[in-house]
Scaffold this active site. Sequence first.
Site, PDB file in Angstrom:
ATOM      1  N   PHE B 246       0.822  -1.211   0.000  1.00 50.30           N
ATOM      2  CA  PHE B 246       0.000   0.000   0.000  1.00 50.30           C
ATOM      3  C   PHE B 246       0.854   1.258   0.000  1.00 50.30           C
ATOM      4  O   PHE B 246       0.425   2.308   0.467  1.00 50.30           O
ATOM      5  CB  PHE B 246      -0.992  -0.004   1.181  1.00 50.30           C
ATOM      6  CG  PHE B 246      -1.683  -1.325   1.353  1.00 50.30           C
ATOM      7  CD1 PHE B 246      -2.646  -1.723   0.445  1.00 50.30           C
ATOM      8  CD2 PHE B 246      -1.343  -2.203   2.366  1.00 50.30           C
ATOM      9  CE1 PHE B 246      -3.262  -2.957   0.546  1.00 50.30           C
ATOM     10  CE2 PHE B 246      -1.946  -3.440   2.481  1.00 50.30           C
ATOM     11  CZ  PHE B 246      -2.914  -3.819   1.569  1.00 50.30           C
ATOM     12  N   ILE B 471       1.598  -6.732  -5.790  1.00 47.86           N
ATOM     13  CA  ILE B 471       1.485  -6.680  -4.336  1.00 47.86           C
ATOM     14  C   ILE B 471       0.085  -7.118  -3.898  1.00 47.86           C
ATOM     15  O   ILE B 471      -0.388  -6.771  -2.816  1.00 47.86           O
ATOM     16  CB  ILE B 471       1.818  -5.280  -3.787  1.00 47.86           C
ATOM     17  CG1 ILE B 471       0.873  -4.220  -4.361  1.00 47.86           C
ATOM     18  CG2 ILE B 471       3.255  -4.917  -4.101  1.00 47.86           C
ATOM     19  CD1 ILE B 471       0.976  -2.876  -3.642  1.00 47.86           C
ATOM     20  N   ALA B 515      -0.957  -1.565 -14.235  1.00 51.99           N
ATOM     21  CA  ALA B 515      -1.729  -2.282 -15.258  1.00 51.99           C
ATOM     22  C   ALA B 515      -1.594  -1.584 -16.599  1.00 51.99           C
ATOM     23  O   ALA B 515      -1.354  -2.221 -17.630  1.00 51.99           O
ATOM     24  CB  ALA B 515      -3.196  -2.386 -14.850  1.00 51.99           C
ATOM     25  N   ILE B 635     -11.518  -2.286 -18.170  1.00 51.50           N
ATOM     26  CA  ILE B 635     -11.326  -3.158 -17.009  1.00 51.50           C
ATOM     27  C   ILE B 635     -10.789  -4.480 -17.544  1.00 51.50           C
ATOM     28  O   ILE B 635     -11.491  -5.225 -18.227  1.00 51.50           O
ATOM     29  CB  ILE B 635     -12.648  -3.358 -16.245  1.00 51.50           C
ATOM     30  CG1 ILE B 635     -13.223  -2.008 -15.807  1.00 51.50           C
ATOM     31  CG2 ILE B 635     -12.439  -4.295 -15.056  1.00 51.50           C
ATOM     32  CD1 ILE B 635     -12.287  -1.139 -14.964  1.00 51.50           C
ATOM     33  N   ASN B 637      -9.749  -7.247 -16.027  1.00 49.08           N
ATOM     34  CA  ASN B 637     -10.241  -8.473 -15.385  1.00 49.08           C
ATOM     35  C   ASN B 637     -11.247  -8.058 -14.309  1.00 49.08           C
ATOM     36  O   ASN B 637     -10.865  -7.657 -13.213  1.00 49.08           O
ATOM     37  CB  ASN B 637      -9.063  -9.233 -14.758  1.00 49.08           C
ATOM     38  CG  ASN B 637      -9.494 -10.538 -14.098  1.00 49.08           C
ATOM     39  OD1 ASN B 637     -10.669 -10.725 -13.755  1.00 49.08           O
ATOM     40  ND2 ASN B 637      -8.550 -11.434 -13.910  1.00 49.08           N
ATOM     41  N   THR B 640     -10.622  -9.523 -10.567  1.00 44.60           N
ATOM     42  CA  THR B 640      -9.563  -8.954  -9.730  1.00 44.60           C
ATOM     43  C   THR B 640      -9.747  -7.445  -9.584  1.00 44.60           C
ATOM     44  O   THR B 640      -9.391  -6.868  -8.554  1.00 44.60           O
ATOM     45  CB  THR B 640      -8.168  -9.268 -10.310  1.00 44.60           C
ATOM     46  OG1 THR B 640      -8.117  -8.814 -11.665  1.00 44.60           O
ATOM     47  CG2 THR B 640      -7.880 -10.755 -10.264  1.00 44.60           C
ATOM     48  N   GLN B 644      -9.922  -5.102  -6.179  1.00 46.39           N
ATOM     49  CA  GLN B 644      -9.161  -3.880  -5.915  1.00 46.39           C
ATOM     50  C   GLN B 644     -10.073  -2.812  -5.297  1.00 46.39           C
ATOM     51  O   GLN B 644      -9.684  -2.118  -4.362  1.00 46.39           O
ATOM     52  CB  GLN B 644      -8.607  -3.312  -7.227  1.00 46.39           C
ATOM     53  CG  GLN B 644      -7.531  -4.124  -7.835  1.00 46.39           C
ATOM     54  CD  GLN B 644      -6.193  -3.466  -7.574  1.00 46.39           C
ATOM     55  OE1 GLN B 644      -5.685  -3.519  -6.465  1.00 46.39           O
ATOM     56  NE2 GLN B 644      -5.629  -2.825  -8.568  1.00 46.39           N
ATOM     57  N   GLU B 711      -5.857   2.877  -6.441  1.00 47.06           N
ATOM     58  CA  GLU B 711      -6.148   3.950  -5.491  1.00 47.06           C
ATOM     59  C   GLU B 711      -7.629   4.320  -5.450  1.00 47.06           C
ATOM     60  O   GLU B 711      -8.156   4.676  -4.393  1.00 47.06           O
ATOM     61  CB  GLU B 711      -5.357   5.231  -5.820  1.00 47.06           C
ATOM     62  CG  GLU B 711      -4.051   5.066  -6.569  1.00 47.06           C
ATOM     63  CD  GLU B 711      -2.925   4.428  -5.786  1.00 47.06           C
ATOM     64  OE1 GLU B 711      -2.747   4.783  -4.621  1.00 47.06           O
ATOM     65  OE2 GLU B 711      -2.232   3.560  -6.357  1.00 47.06           O
TER      66      GLU B 711
END
Lengths: 338, 745, 170
Positions: B246, B471, B515, B635, B637, B640, B644, B711
């Site tokens: 983070f 992460i 990404a 987007i 995926n 996942t 997030q 974020e």
Amino acid sequence: MNRFSYLRATSIDEAMREAAADPTARFIAGGTNLIDLMKYNVERPTRLIDITRLPLNGIEETESGGLRLGALVTNDETAFDSRIQDRYPLLASAIQAGASPQLRNAATTGGNLLQRTRCYYFYDPETPCNKREPGTGCPAAFGRNRIHAILGTSDHCIATHPSDMAVAMAALQAIVHVRGPGGERAIPIADFHRLPGEHPEIDNTMLHGEIITSVELPPDGFSRNYTYLKLRDRLSYAFALVSVAAALRMENGTIAQARLALGGVAHKPWRDPAAEAMLQGQPATEDRFRAVADHILKDARGYQDNAFKIDLARRAIVTALSQAASGTPQSQIDKRIQ
Amino acid sequence: MLQEKGYIGTPRNRVDGRAKVTGEAKYAAEFDAPDLAYGIVVSSAIAKGRIASIDADAALAVPGVLQVFTHENRPRTAWFDINFRDETAPPGSPFRPLYDDKVVYSGQPVALVVAESFEIAAYAASLVRIAYEPETHMTDLDIQRDEAYVPPRKRTGVKRPPSPRGDPDGAFEQAPVKVHGEYRVAIEHHNPMETHASTVVYEEDGTLTIHDKTQGSQNSQSYVSSVFGLSSDQVRVISPFVGGAFGSGLRPQYQLFLAVMAALELKRSVRVVLTRDQMFTFGYRPLTIQTISLGANPDGKLVSIMHDAIQTTSPWEDYQEVVVNWSNLLYHCDNVKLTYRLSQVDTYTPIDMRAPGAALGVTAIETAMDELAYAAGIDPVELRLRNYAEMDEADKKYFTSKELRACYQLGAERFGWARRNPEPRSMREGRELIGWGMASGVWEAIMQRVAARAALTPDDRLEVASATADIGTGTYTILTQIAAETLGLPMESVTTKIGDSSLPKSPVEGGSWTAASAGSAVQKACLSVREQLFKYARRMDDSPLANASIEQVTFAGGRIHMTNDPSAGVTLQQAMQAGGVDRVEAEEKSSMGLLKNMRYSGYSHSAIFAEVRVDEELGVVRVTRIVNAVAAGTILNPKTARSQILGGVVFGIGMALEEESMLDHNLGRFMNHNLAEYHVPVNADVYDIDVIFVSEHEERLNPLGVKGLGEIGVIGTAAAIGNAIYHATGKRIRDYPITIDKLLG
Amino acid sequence: MNASRKGSSKLETVPVTLTVNGETKRLEVLPWTILLDLLRDHLKLSGTKKGCDHGQCGACTVLVDGRRLNSCMAFAVMKDGAQITTVEGLARNGDLHPLQQAFIDHDAFQCGYCTPGQICSGVGLIEEGRAHTRDEIREYMSGNICRCGAYTNIVDAIEQVIGADAEAGR
């Protein structure tokens, strides 16, 4: 972590004898608090006496019609024992309000009573603390004290006792049975924990070498009109800011008997017999509950961060008494206040 | 051009899922080495002063103790600040562990005890005695705020506030509707579940293989090289799995320095793992005092925005983040004054924490906007629509895409916002007051230059590689999807390698840019491989593709075939044979989109709707429902990606209600330095979270159309919850977290 | 005895025998060796995680004689003779435990660090048989912190396995 020698005790007598021989020896069972404190170098025993294999783990009927909890019965076993749930639901509820399932699987009846304060300063050996190192001072009184006591504090210490279980036991007037070099003693729970006074380093009235063997629950479990109401900074897995164990015996809409114990506000589970007497023979009304709360908190003293606890405790007492009187105890699953 | 029915945009299980649920995934402290030694850090008791003496004799006498490192016996390291400055360092002079006898913050590492086992080190560390000569420290921003200053040197990558426009003070003075307030968010610590750790493997040839908890393997690698004067081929950093960060892993933390120092000195492998308490002894989300003045016309249209922020930093570095700029990015206004200052306190330098700056600034402006909605008597969503920023007014640029309107609309629909009675305290069920609140979110869509390599081998195995990191963000999975889709291979045929400094160059993973940036690089590398394969395929004898252009073919099922005639094609293997190669490899870099930077601003947006239930008597708050509608371009995926956002929302619940690192100003020390007293949300705190991805066509930022999601989920969430609490109770709390005491007070 | 005098003396070890994932392990350890460190450092079973080392996060959760415990809060020697199941011992012949598969299917993790503890805790919870509703799962899983915030997906995964068990009459 300090070094220590390890002994797996095979009998209570052996455990007591070994403890008596070494003033820095400590008993260990669940370990959830002692190991925690040893990792912080707050506790530094040089000898550990493992009592987990001692025969102190049953829940038994007493002659007077109560139950006796062996010192090694885990919190989980107690909370989910059907006899406890039926006859002492207040105790079951309080235990479920504390810690996590994993910790409750390890923590024992005796250890829970003996757990030490969560005061930030006590836990941090790099800071002064009269409880940890007598005479070094109490930075909590002038520092961060959101989680600290409002009742029964002294100039030397404003720490609280963190247990939920003990608060319920205080309301139930449990009796702590101990054995030691001087024989057996039965200590009413009200006399078991102590206030800090000038010796905050002493948490309770046990003597070195004494071992808790059981906790006796008197016959009256207040299983109809009770509640354990715990308020904290998140909805689970946190120590109490304020908690209230309330147990009433209702007769024809009036209160025949009342027990009230507070957690998170003092160095011990807080009882106020005079306040309880104010409820006896009275109808269950909010006005009365408020008067009782005011009485309990009349000498409360707040510090910089925790003054809110006085108001919170007042409100919690009123809510808890209402819950108990109406027979709608606080659920520990559903987080809505009942 | 790409396969119509592919992997990009479809929900996929994590490719690293099996490794994570079986315990096979190895984190920094879990790599083994022969003769591994264990180091334990001793932390300072005081916030400022000097170390008068260190008595390590008792510790050194314990059998199995190898060394106690202190400032007195530490080996020489580089001299200049530049050697200690990592790629994300703010301007200033970076902290150097064990540098000299000076103590500059509480919890500073002052000794490292290294022993044959963790148990011996733990015991020996308890025997180290340190005496201090304390000096007066200052950690209280309320006192230090008068000393606030505009940082003379800008931090790279952090925009300064724009110059004031119009006459914000005059416009505010004359505005018929006004809101003015001071807003605070408490100090937070990242507290990823994995504490910071480094396992330094001292290889037989004296080179170092380092398993570090980091968001940038190459950042750690270059730090170690430059600090210890090693050539880059003597140091390799590998961190395939990172147990959350983070932001805490953006800079090399002191355990890396200490572990490397010990390994070089002892010429053996060393592991140093920080304790949970020591996770409170480096960077944090800084305490920020914000002052906002909003002036509006009776119709709610803003005539003045003034937003000031003062943040803590350390005495040795000018940490900076973007706190105030967001106000004008969300809302149109002609009179704007945004100001940002720092104030030094005797703590470690803050470090970026999930949505640095925005998580604070947007919380404040979105709370203030809710106040304005009540002051003007306008629905909070309607107020935002009336002030909708059609362009980036500070930079005078259009947005690459902006579907925030759709976020408001779809989020409100899903939530049932239309049924809301605006009156505070108007909804109740039993003891509980119910409140509905909302807020907006905005975060910059950033592109970084990332390199990636793609290599196809004869068994139809495709390996893609880049030094970026995962992460928990899903990088492994989305890179695999992109690679598989681009070359028409099943995802199972693709191996993605990341988190290794020997791989193609990548900056740290962070800022929601991974990404987009790493994804674009992988796509580009795979497209290069495609082109080479196609070239080979056309060259084949009697190639059915001889006369085709690459636009006319499809890569699917390990074949290249005519899009209009799938039977006309060749296998990838045949193409490679025709080319006479057993490996087709390409390395490419993502482009920074310079055109975009000149003409457009790229941002992701969101609208968050929150329902809270507040026990009025006792101040217990439950966040029973959250709808977060996010517009973030493509987007990759949805599975996942949703996670997030869920994670961001949970972070936001923590900010709204629970998280606060409490400084004792007398001691200059964080006191609740553990997970029992620093409260992060637990399972019981989290009820329903509904994530909507709003369709947003994005073509300017990168070919994938990706904006990033790390974020945006946290931004605005705390404000939505705070606004819901106001709606429920009529109490406006401008000081987060909103704890019981504030609600009863 | 003072600390420095003790420091110079030999460190005595104690024997401990544990059955870990079905295998008997005999070790000699210092008395203050924690079960978690024994698993991670001594047996190289690093699937069990150290998150806080103080019983405050649940990352170290393992099953000891079938019950979920924080392995960071136990001296290994005190568990002499115990049966211990870690995350490495849940899969059978390469087939994932249903809860492991459910975690993958519901994306019930992100960084993966709390995951072994969540799964062991979830297995313990299912075994206890007390959780039937989402509220109950939430409460009885509150001893496992997930900083990535996968809680709703974790509840989904556990709910699915409990539901499947109920359907199968287990």
